[in-house]
Design an enzyme around this catalytic site. Structure first.
Site, PDB file in Angstrom:
ATOM      1  N   PRO A 172       4.269  61.403 -35.467  1.00 59.11           N
ATOM      2  CA  PRO A 172       5.003  62.782 -34.976  1.00 59.11           C
ATOM      3  C   PRO A 172       6.037  62.926 -35.826  1.00 59.11           C
ATOM      4  O   PRO A 172       6.531  62.026 -36.787  1.00 59.11           O
ATOM      5  CB  PRO A 172       5.579  62.500 -33.616  1.00 59.11           C
ATOM      6  CG  PRO A 172       5.709  61.130 -33.727  1.00 59.11           C
ATOM      7  CD  PRO A 172       4.488  60.439 -34.333  1.00 59.11           C
ATOM      8  N   MET A 173       6.843  64.062 -35.656  1.00 60.93           N
ATOM      9  CA  MET A 173       7.979  64.520 -36.578  1.00 60.93           C
ATOM     10  C   MET A 173       9.192  63.092 -36.159  1.00 60.93           C
ATOM     11  O   MET A 173       9.273  62.713 -35.209  1.00 60.93           O
ATOM     12  CB  MET A 173       8.603  65.530 -36.414  1.00 60.93           C
ATOM     13  CG  MET A 173       7.827  66.555 -37.326  1.00 60.93           C
ATOM     14  SD  MET A 173       8.379  68.548 -36.914  1.00 60.93           S
ATOM     15  CE  MET A 173       9.721  68.389 -37.716  1.00 60.93           C
ATOM     16  N   PHE A 174       9.910  62.872 -37.117  1.00 56.58           N
ATOM     17  CA  PHE A 174      11.044  61.915 -36.796  1.00 56.58           C
ATOM     18  C   PHE A 174      10.699  60.386 -36.673  1.00 56.58           C
ATOM     19  O   PHE A 174      11.329  59.606 -36.154  1.00 56.58           O
ATOM     20  CB  PHE A 174      12.021  62.444 -35.598  1.00 56.58           C
ATOM     21  CG  PHE A 174      12.484  63.953 -35.821  1.00 56.58           C
ATOM     22  CD1 PHE A 174      13.462  64.370 -36.806  1.00 56.58           C
ATOM     23  CD2 PHE A 174      11.854  64.905 -34.989  1.00 56.58           C
ATOM     24  CE1 PHE A 174      13.810  65.630 -36.856  1.00 56.58           C
ATOM     25  CE2 PHE A 174      12.143  66.119 -35.141  1.00 56.58           C
ATOM     26  CZ  PHE A 174      13.218  66.463 -36.045  1.00 56.58           C
TER      27      PHE A 174
ATOM     28  N   LYS B 103       8.298  58.523 -41.068  1.00 60.10           N
ATOM     29  CA  LYS B 103       7.062  58.527 -42.195  1.00 60.10           C
ATOM     30  C   LYS B 103       7.365  58.867 -43.600  1.00 60.10           C
ATOM     31  O   LYS B 103       6.955  58.170 -44.839  1.00 60.10           O
ATOM     32  CB  LYS B 103       5.896  60.001 -41.666  1.00 60.10           C
ATOM     33  CG  LYS B 103       5.526  59.914 -40.415  1.00 60.10           C
ATOM     34  CD  LYS B 103       4.416  61.099 -40.210  1.00 60.10           C
ATOM     35  CE  LYS B 103       5.397  62.425 -40.522  1.00 60.10           C
ATOM     36  NZ  LYS B 103       6.246  62.778 -39.452  1.00 60.10           N
ATOM     37  N   THR B 104       8.313  59.573 -43.817  1.00 62.11           N
ATOM     38  CA  THR B 104       9.213  59.975 -45.291  1.00 62.11           C
ATOM     39  C   THR B 104       9.727  58.647 -45.639  1.00 62.11           C
ATOM     40  O   THR B 104       9.724  58.229 -46.727  1.00 62.11           O
ATOM     41  CB  THR B 104       9.932  61.192 -45.094  1.00 62.11           C
ATOM     42  OG1 THR B 104       9.134  62.331 -44.901  1.00 62.11           O
ATOM     43  CG2 THR B 104      10.286  61.592 -46.599  1.00 62.11           C
TER      44      THR B 104
ATOM     45  N   ASP C 242       3.910  63.622 -49.730  1.00 63.55           N
ATOM     46  CA  ASP C 242       4.659  63.700 -48.495  1.00 63.55           C
ATOM     47  C   ASP C 242       4.167  64.940 -47.967  1.00 63.55           C
ATOM     48  O   ASP C 242       3.626  66.108 -48.613  1.00 63.55           O
ATOM     49  CB  ASP C 242       6.187  63.614 -48.565  1.00 63.55           C
ATOM     50  CG  ASP C 242       6.852  63.305 -47.195  1.00 63.55           C
ATOM     51  OD1 ASP C 242       6.077  63.081 -46.487  1.00 63.55           O
ATOM     52  OD2 ASP C 242       8.005  63.948 -47.251  1.00 63.55           O
ATOM     53  N   GLU C 243       4.456  65.426 -46.681  1.00 63.21           N
ATOM     54  CA  GLU C 243       3.761  66.878 -45.836  1.00 63.21           C
ATOM     55  C   GLU C 243       2.455  66.630 -46.149  1.00 63.21           C
ATOM     56  O   GLU C 243       2.112  68.056 -46.412  1.00 63.21           O
ATOM     57  CB  GLU C 243       4.867  67.752 -46.522  1.00 63.21           C
ATOM     58  CG  GLU C 243       6.227  67.462 -46.142  1.00 63.21           C
ATOM     59  CD  GLU C 243       6.747  67.457 -44.815  1.00 63.21           C
ATOM     60  OE1 GLU C 243       5.940  67.630 -43.809  1.00 63.21           O
ATOM     61  OE2 GLU C 243       7.975  67.043 -44.429  1.00 63.21           O
TER      62      GLU C 243
ATOM     63  N   TYR D 189      11.740  71.557 -33.358  1.00 61.04           N
ATOM     64  CA  TYR D 189      10.927  70.519 -32.831  1.00 61.04           C
ATOM     65  C   TYR D 189      11.759  69.215 -32.403  1.00 61.04           C
ATOM     66  O   TYR D 189      12.884  69.067 -32.773  1.00 61.04           O
ATOM     67  CB  TYR D 189       9.973  69.865 -34.051  1.00 61.04           C
ATOM     68  CG  TYR D 189       9.284  70.806 -34.435  1.00 61.04           C
ATOM     69  CD1 TYR D 189       8.046  71.278 -34.142  1.00 61.04           C
ATOM     70  CD2 TYR D 189       9.436  71.638 -35.779  1.00 61.04           C
ATOM     71  CE1 TYR D 189       7.176  72.233 -34.656  1.00 61.04           C
ATOM     72  CE2 TYR D 189       8.715  72.335 -36.351  1.00 61.04           C
ATOM     73  CZ  TYR D 189       7.679  72.646 -35.519  1.00 61.04           C
ATOM     74  OH  TYR D 189       6.796  73.881 -36.326  1.00 61.04           O
TER      75      TYR D 189
ATOM     76  N   CYS E 292       7.544  61.436 -25.757  1.00 60.66           N
ATOM     77  CA  CYS E 292       6.762  60.668 -24.840  1.00 60.66           C
ATOM     78  C   CYS E 292       5.584  61.585 -24.314  1.00 60.66           C
ATOM     79  O   CYS E 292       5.730  62.751 -24.206  1.00 60.66           O
ATOM     80  CB  CYS E 292       7.139  59.746 -24.280  1.00 60.66           C
ATOM     81  SG  CYS E 292       7.892  60.453 -22.809  1.00 60.66           S
TER      82      CYS E 292
HETATM   83  N1  LIG Z   1      16.198  64.851 -33.709  1.00 55.01           N
HETATM   84  C1  LIG Z   1      15.996  63.698 -34.114  1.00 55.01           C
HETATM   85  N2  LIG Z   1      15.264  62.849 -33.362  1.00 55.01           N
HETATM   86  C2  LIG Z   1      15.000  61.648 -33.843  1.00 55.01           C
HETATM   87  N3  LIG Z   1      15.236  61.150 -34.979  1.00 55.01           N
HETATM   88  C3  LIG Z   1      16.009  61.804 -35.832  1.00 55.01           C
HETATM   89  C4  LIG Z   1      16.352  63.181 -35.305  1.00 55.01           C
HETATM   90  N4  LIG Z   1      17.194  63.614 -36.407  1.00 55.01           N
HETATM   91  C5  LIG Z   1      17.321  62.968 -37.532  1.00 55.01           C
HETATM   92  N5  LIG Z   1      16.502  61.714 -37.031  1.00 55.01           N
HETATM   93  C6  LIG Z   1      16.326  60.615 -38.028  1.00 55.01           C
HETATM   94  O1  LIG Z   1      15.197  60.637 -38.882  1.00 55.01           O
HETATM   95  C7  LIG Z   1      14.856  59.570 -39.270  1.00 55.01           C
HETATM   96  C8  LIG Z   1      13.472  59.544 -39.672  1.00 55.01           C
HETATM   97  O2  LIG Z   1      13.278  60.297 -40.850  1.00 55.01           O
HETATM   98  P1  LIG Z   1      12.104  60.674 -41.506  1.00 55.01           P
HETATM   99  O3  LIG Z   1      11.585  59.421 -42.246  1.00 55.01           O
HETATM  100  O4  LIG Z   1      12.371  61.853 -42.458  1.00 55.01           O
HETATM  101  O5  LIG Z   1      10.963  60.946 -40.591  1.00 55.01           O
HETATM  102  P2  LIG Z   1       9.414  61.842 -40.563  1.00 55.01           P
HETATM  103  O6  LIG Z   1       9.245  61.983 -41.983  1.00 55.01           O
HETATM  104  O7  LIG Z   1       8.425  61.217 -39.757  1.00 55.01           O
HETATM  105  O8  LIG Z   1       9.720  63.124 -40.013  1.00 55.01           O
HETATM  106  C9  LIG Z   1      14.781  58.506 -37.917  1.00 55.01           C
HETATM  107  O9  LIG Z   1      15.120  57.314 -38.147  1.00 55.01           O
HETATM  108  C10 LIG Z   1      16.366  59.219 -37.190  1.00 55.01           C
HETATM  109  O10 LIG Z   1      17.417  58.607 -37.892  1.00 55.01           O
HETATM  110  C1  LIG Z   2       4.563  69.813 -35.452  1.00 55.19           C
HETATM  111  C2  LIG Z   2       4.605  70.763 -36.361  1.00 55.19           C
HETATM  112  C3  LIG Z   2       5.220  70.736 -37.279  1.00 55.19           C
HETATM  113  N1  LIG Z   2       5.455  71.489 -38.387  1.00 55.19           N
HETATM  114  C4  LIG Z   2       6.031  71.442 -39.813  1.00 55.19           C
HETATM  115  C5  LIG Z   2       7.581  71.405 -39.528  1.00 55.19           C
HETATM  116  C6  LIG Z   2       8.184  70.460 -40.730  1.00 55.19           C
HETATM  117  O1  LIG Z   2       8.440  71.547 -41.516  1.00 55.19           O
HETATM  118  C7  LIG Z   2       7.017  69.656 -40.999  1.00 55.19           C
HETATM  119  C8  LIG Z   2       6.646  68.196 -40.556  1.00 55.19           C
HETATM  120  O2  LIG Z   2       7.859  67.556 -41.185  1.00 55.19           O
HETATM  121  P1  LIG Z   2       8.255  65.992 -40.874  1.00 55.19           P
HETATM  122  O3  LIG Z   2       8.689  65.117 -42.323  1.00 55.19           O
HETATM  123  O4  LIG Z   2       7.134  65.362 -40.611  1.00 55.19           O
HETATM  124  O5  LIG Z   2       9.468  65.933 -40.101  1.00 55.19           O
HETATM  125  O6  LIG Z   2       5.661  70.319 -40.432  1.00 55.19           O
HETATM  126  C9  LIG Z   2       4.523  72.663 -38.503  1.00 55.19           C
HETATM  127  O7  LIG Z   2       4.252  73.505 -39.321  1.00 55.19           O
HETATM  128  N2  LIG Z   2       3.536  72.904 -37.358  1.00 55.19           N
HETATM  129  C10 LIG Z   2       3.633  71.992 -36.240  1.00 55.19           C
HETATM  130  O8  LIG Z   2       2.881  72.111 -35.315  1.00 55.19           O
HETATM  131 ZN   LIG Z   3      10.119  60.598 -22.788  1.00 54.49          ZN
END
Ligand SMILES: Nc1ncnc2c1ncn2[C@@H]1O[C@H](COP(=O)(O)OP(=O)(O)O)[C@@H](O)[C@H]1O
Ligand SMILES: Cc1cn([C@H]2C[C@H](O)[C@@H](COP(=O)(O)O)O2)c(=O)[nH]c1=O
Ligand SMILES: [Zn+2]
Length: 287
Positions: free
Chosen positions: A85-87, A90-91, A161-162, A246, A250
């Site tokens: 999921p986001m956050f 992954k990046t 990425d993305e 977003y 859980c």
């Molecule tokens: N709202 C948030 N919820 C959770 N983590 C966050 C949030 N905002 C910033 N973070 C930070 O984002 C980090 C992960 O960033 P990133 O690697 O860019 O994740 P992803 O690419 O999976 O979205 C986490 O380790 C946390 O420190």
């Molecule tokens: C869940 C979800 C996400 N997105 C978009 C939102 C962000 O711009 C990226 C994900 O970025 P991250 O590096 O994983 O934080 O995707 C979307 O367009 N639609 C969705 O349902």
């Molecule tokens: Zn929860």
């Protein structure tokens, strides 16, 4: 018997892993790809988006190719998928992997979708600010052409990425790893805000050497978060945003959050219908 010998003749001797002569010593399985065993001298090149380049690679790759195979290039390519999921980091994981490859002196390029303009287009940036330069593209098929054949040939590692935003992800990864010998590291969302598969990220699982599914922390209870909840009323699949739109959750808080959000969306929708018909009524009354 005839069939078997015909079938064998279709497979070139270079694919002799299937027909390894028993009198020869066995090659030790699971050796690292050849390039990791060969010493090299990193050398940076003109393109600012290349981080480093190994000068001996093109010739090594070249010697691997036609002499060993009938037409097809010997492949030492790999595909690694990082999803979640986001956050979830992954990046962060992608940049760490890429940095490790750079430290080994390998030639690396990073690509991200140009749909995601959150942190500008010239870098891959994590939610906590770590970044590396990249190319932002609308599709992957244009990449090798844009880079040029010589630079593409020298490239060892491609980070994406993305990945959920690239419609041609499958074809690109297959060619890059199978035919061009590249290591491709792919980071992207496996699921969208409704937990449906997102883009082609899951389509490349059958092509991949490894899959890593990361988890975030639920923003409600702090437990492991596997899902991304969209906090707004928007319903289109693609909607660029960060923590304004977003949150990672859980299962329990995904389900309860969805109930609240669906109800809110329904209220807002009926409110909009009401407002629109009110405006319409006023307009008709005023005519
Ligand atoms: N709202 C948030 N919820 C959770 N983590 C966050 C949030 N905002 C910033 N973070 C930070 O984002 C980090 C992960 O960033 P990133 O690697 O860019 O994740 P992803 O690419 O999976 O979205 C986490 O380790 C946390 O420190
Ligand atoms: C869940 C979800 C996400 N997105 C978009 C939102 C962000 O711009 C990226 C994900 O970025 P991250 O590096 O994983 O934080 O995707 C979307 O367009 N639609 C969705 O349902
Ligand atoms: Zn929860």
């Amino acid at each position: 018997m005839l069939l078997i010998s015909k079938m064998k003749s279709l497979i070139s001797p270079a694919l002799s892993a299937f027909y390894y002569p028993h009198h020869l010593p066995r090659i030790k399985p699971f050796l690292s790809p050849p390039q990791t065993l060969i010493p090299f001298k990193p050398k940076s090149i003109q393109n600012p988006h290349h981080f480093s380049i190994c000068n001996s690679f093109s010739s090594i790759k070249g010697s691997n190719s036609s002499s060993l195979m009938d037409g097809a290039r010997f492949s030492s390519g790999e595909i690694h998928v990082i999803c979640g999921p986001m956050f979830a980091g992954k990046t962060t994981a992608l940049l760490q992997r890429v940095q490790a490859e750079i430290d080994l002196g390998r030639s690396v390029m990073l690509i991200k979708s140009n749909k995601d303009t959150r942190y500008g287009l010239d870098s891959v940036v994590t939610h906590d600010g770590t970044k590396l330069p990249c190319w932002a593209l609308s599709n992957l098929s244009s990449f090798s052409h844009k880079l040029g054949a010589i630079a593409y040939d020298k490239l060892d590692v491609i980070g994406i990425d993305e990945a959920q935003f690239f419609g041609d992800l499958y074809d690109f990864c297959r060619k890059a790893a199978d035919h061009d010998g590249k290591t491709v590291i792919v980071a992207g969302l496996d699921g969208d805000y409704l937990r449906r598969t997102f883009g082609s990220v899951l389509d490349i699982v059958p092509l991949a050497d490894s899959i890593t599914k990361l988890t975030a922390r639920c923003n409600v209870c702090g437990k492991r978060a596997h899902f991304t909840l969209r906090k707004t009323e928007d319903t289109q699949t693609e909607l660029i945003g960060g923590s304004d739109v977003y949150m990672p959750v859980c299962r329990r808080h995904y389900v309860s959050g969805q109930v609240v959000i669906e109800a809110t969306r329904a209220v807002l929708k009926s409110q909009k219908v009401f407002d629109d018909s009110y405006v319409e009524g006023v307009t008709i009354a005023n005519q």
